[in-house]
Write a protein that holds these residues in place. Structure first.
Motif, PDB file in Angstrom:
ATOM      1  N   PRO A 117      73.510  65.692  61.876  1.00  0.00           N
ATOM      2  CA  PRO A 117      72.327  65.287  62.646  1.00  0.00           C
ATOM      3  C   PRO A 117      71.895  63.875  62.272  1.00  0.00           C
ATOM      4  CG  PRO A 117      71.743  66.869  60.934  1.00  0.00           C
ATOM      5  CD  PRO A 117      73.234  66.824  60.974  1.00  0.00           C
ATOM      6  N   LEU A 118      71.366  63.172  63.233  1.00  0.00           N
ATOM      7  CA  LEU A 118      70.963  61.786  63.028  1.00  0.00           C
ATOM      8  C   LEU A 118      69.512  61.700  62.557  1.00  0.00           C
ATOM      9  CD1 LEU A 118      72.517  59.959  66.117  1.00  0.00           C
ATOM     10  CD2 LEU A 118      73.122  59.623  63.715  1.00  0.00           C
ATOM     11  N   LEU A 119      69.293  60.930  61.513  1.00  0.00           N
ATOM     12  CA  LEU A 119      67.949  60.616  61.021  1.00  0.00           C
ATOM     13  C   LEU A 119      67.755  59.119  61.188  1.00  0.00           C
ATOM     14  CD1 LEU A 119      65.289  60.997  59.425  1.00  0.00           C
ATOM     15  CD2 LEU A 119      66.660  60.866  57.321  1.00  0.00           C
ATOM     16  N   ALA A 120      66.851  58.723  62.089  1.00  0.00           N
ATOM     17  CA  ALA A 120      66.575  57.312  62.329  1.00  0.00           C
ATOM     18  C   ALA A 120      65.374  56.898  61.492  1.00  0.00           C
ATOM     19  CB  ALA A 120      66.307  57.065  63.809  1.00  0.00           C
ATOM     20  N   VAL A 121      65.571  55.897  60.656  1.00  0.00           N
ATOM     21  CA  VAL A 121      64.504  55.394  59.779  1.00  0.00           C
ATOM     22  C   VAL A 121      64.191  53.964  60.181  1.00  0.00           C
ATOM     23  CG1 VAL A 121      63.819  54.888  57.410  1.00  0.00           C
ATOM     24  CG2 VAL A 121      65.274  56.877  57.894  1.00  0.00           C
ATOM     25  N   GLN A 141      73.072  61.920  58.896  1.00  0.00           N
ATOM     26  CA  GLN A 141      73.592  60.569  59.053  1.00  0.00           C
ATOM     27  C   GLN A 141      72.400  59.671  59.348  1.00  0.00           C
ATOM     28  OE1 GLN A 141      77.048  59.936  61.571  1.00  0.00           O
ATOM     29  NE2 GLN A 141      76.297  57.929  62.193  1.00  0.00           N
ATOM     30  N   VAL A 142      72.179  58.697  58.504  1.00  0.00           N
ATOM     31  CA  VAL A 142      70.989  57.860  58.607  1.00  0.00           C
ATOM     32  C   VAL A 142      71.327  56.578  59.357  1.00  0.00           C
ATOM     33  CG1 VAL A 142      69.156  56.692  57.332  1.00  0.00           C
ATOM     34  CG2 VAL A 142      70.134  58.821  56.439  1.00  0.00           C
ATOM     35  N   SER A 143      70.440  56.207  60.254  1.00  0.00           N
ATOM     36  CA  SER A 143      70.608  54.978  61.021  1.00  0.00           C
ATOM     37  C   SER A 143      69.236  54.357  61.233  1.00  0.00           C
ATOM     38  CB  SER A 143      71.259  55.267  62.377  1.00  0.00           C
ATOM     39  OG  SER A 143      70.343  55.931  63.243  1.00  0.00           O
ATOM     40  N   GLY A 144      69.225  53.176  61.832  1.00  0.00           N
ATOM     41  CA  GLY A 144      67.977  52.604  62.301  1.00  0.00           C
ATOM     42  C   GLY A 144      67.637  53.162  63.666  1.00  0.00           C
ATOM     43  N   PRO A 155      72.428  56.217  74.187  1.00  0.00           N
ATOM     44  CA  PRO A 155      71.905  56.535  72.852  1.00  0.00           C
ATOM     45  C   PRO A 155      72.112  58.007  72.523  1.00  0.00           C
ATOM     46  CG  PRO A 155      70.316  55.248  74.113  1.00  0.00           C
ATOM     47  CD  PRO A 155      71.392  55.653  75.070  1.00  0.00           C
ATOM     48  N   GLU A 156      72.578  58.281  71.319  1.00  0.00           N
ATOM     49  CA  GLU A 156      72.747  59.661  70.897  1.00  0.00           C
ATOM     50  C   GLU A 156      71.395  60.274  70.561  1.00  0.00           C
ATOM     51  OE1 GLU A 156      75.628  61.248  68.426  1.00  0.00           O
ATOM     52  OE2 GLU A 156      77.022  59.574  68.613  1.00  0.00           O
ATOM     53  N   PRO A 157      71.203  61.573  70.849  1.00  0.00           N
ATOM     54  CA  PRO A 157      69.955  62.219  70.464  1.00  0.00           C
ATOM     55  C   PRO A 157      69.823  62.264  68.948  1.00  0.00           C
ATOM     56  CG  PRO A 157      71.514  63.796  71.403  1.00  0.00           C
ATOM     57  CD  PRO A 157      72.123  62.466  71.560  1.00  0.00           C
ATOM     58  N   VAL A 158      68.620  62.042  68.464  1.00  0.00           N
ATOM     59  CA  VAL A 158      68.361  62.057  67.026  1.00  0.00           C
ATOM     60  C   VAL A 158      67.613  63.323  66.662  1.00  0.00           C
ATOM     61  CG1 VAL A 158      68.343  59.551  66.818  1.00  0.00           C
ATOM     62  CG2 VAL A 158      66.216  60.758  67.303  1.00  0.00           C
TER      63      VAL A 158
END
Length: 320
Positions: A117-121, A141-144, A155-158
């Motif tokens: 799963p994506l975690l946007a910080v 998985q961390v991203s901006g 854009p992928e769902p976060v």
């Protein structure tokens, strides 16, 4: 598709964050067309690449694989041509009777591969840095923001968006995250400042109420690492959980699974499957033999075929 090609395709799918199920034959009793070591990849739409058996075995593998994408748990699938007088399947195993098989028994290990799963910080604060360091240890998985895009450029769902920028671009990111439907949106700020930020978002009260602020569970956090821990704990506590249903019942309930009206097998109701349109309904089959039997005498099977129709309202008898 050869085994090296399966491995190459799987690596590409992981790089593109595309979920799939990897199937490997671990036992094949004669007579079977599949051999131990044969492999295949099953996509979320039911498409299969590779080889783990003939059409009848393939339909069973496809149906069970689609159910596994929900639970994320691997499964040892045993497919037999005759009913077996055996105890109930152990956790992580499932025995299926497929009357269409030509005689041999297959055991196939199904392993779902689901992207992290994506975690946007958003932000460069010490708390943001702690979130980036700790997130992967919890499987994220961390991203901006807005995060990576899929192969189509969308854009992928976060799974979660956390704003920890101490006032920099907070409103813009929060508004975009809410519009994108992120399951968790958090703002790291004092209660008083958070109220001012949310009031300036220009969204309705219901949308503003979706923002968790102060973000994180109340664990008495003081340091950036402790605050990051509290935020991640809240994300974990609120995340969507798999259904946890047994694979057999999950497969029966999934909208992508239908029942072959001839032999009663569960089959994947996708375009890649054998299917036939008849009198406003679409019927799916485990193999060409069942399809031909149904096409020759639909009335002989329709009384027991209520669960097989998808209700597509198609017309004409067109086999694929």
């Amino acid at each position: 598709m050869t085994r090296p090609e399966v491995a190459e395709r799987a690596a590409a799918l992981r790089a593109d964050r595309v979920p799939y199920v990897h199937a490997r034959v671990v036992m094949a009793a004669r007579p079977t067309s599949a051999k131990a070591g044969d492999e295949a990849i099953i996509y979320p739409d039911g498409t299969m690449e590779g080889f783990v058996g003939g059409a009848c075995a393939e339909s069973t593998v496809r149906a069970q694989a689609l159910a596994l994408l929900d639970s994320g748990e691997p499964l040892l699938l045993r497919i037999t041509p005759t009913p077996e007088d055996a105890p109930p399947s152990e956790p992580g195993t499932l025995s299926v009777h497929n009357p269409c098989l030509s005689g041999g028994t297959l055991e196939i290990f199904l392993e779902p591969v689901v992207p992290a799963p994506l975690l946007a910080v958003h932000g460069e604060s010490p708390i943001a840095a702690a979130l980036r360091a700790m997130g992967p240890r919890l499987g994220y998985q961390v991203s901006g923001w807005p995060g990576p895009t899929d192969p189509a450029g969308q854009p992928e769902p976060v799974a979660a968006v956390v704003v920890a920028s101490h006032g920099r671009d907070e409103e813009e990111v929060l508004t975009a995250a809410l519009a994108a439907g992120a399951p968790y949106v958090g703002l790291v700020a004092s209660r008083k400042r958070a109220e001012a930020v949310l009031a300036g978002l220009g969204v309705d009260a219901a949308a503003a109420g979706r923002v968790h602020s102060p973000a994180g569970l109340d664990i008495g956090a003081r340091t950036p690492e402790e605050v990051a821990l509290s935020v991640l704990a809240e994300i974990v506590a609120l995340r969507r959980r798999p259904s946890g249903r047994p694979v057999a019942s999950a497969a029966a309930e999934q909208p992508v699974v239908a029942v072959d009206p001839v032999c009663g097998m569960s089959v994947a109701a996708v375009d890649a499957s054998l299917h036939l349109d008849h009198q406003g309904g679409t019927y799916y089959f485990c193999g060409s033999g069942c399809l031909r039997a149904f096409a020759a005498d639909p009335a002989g099977y329709l009384p027991a075929a209520g669960d097989a129709a998808t209700g597509d309202n198609a017309t004409g008898d067109t086999a694929t």
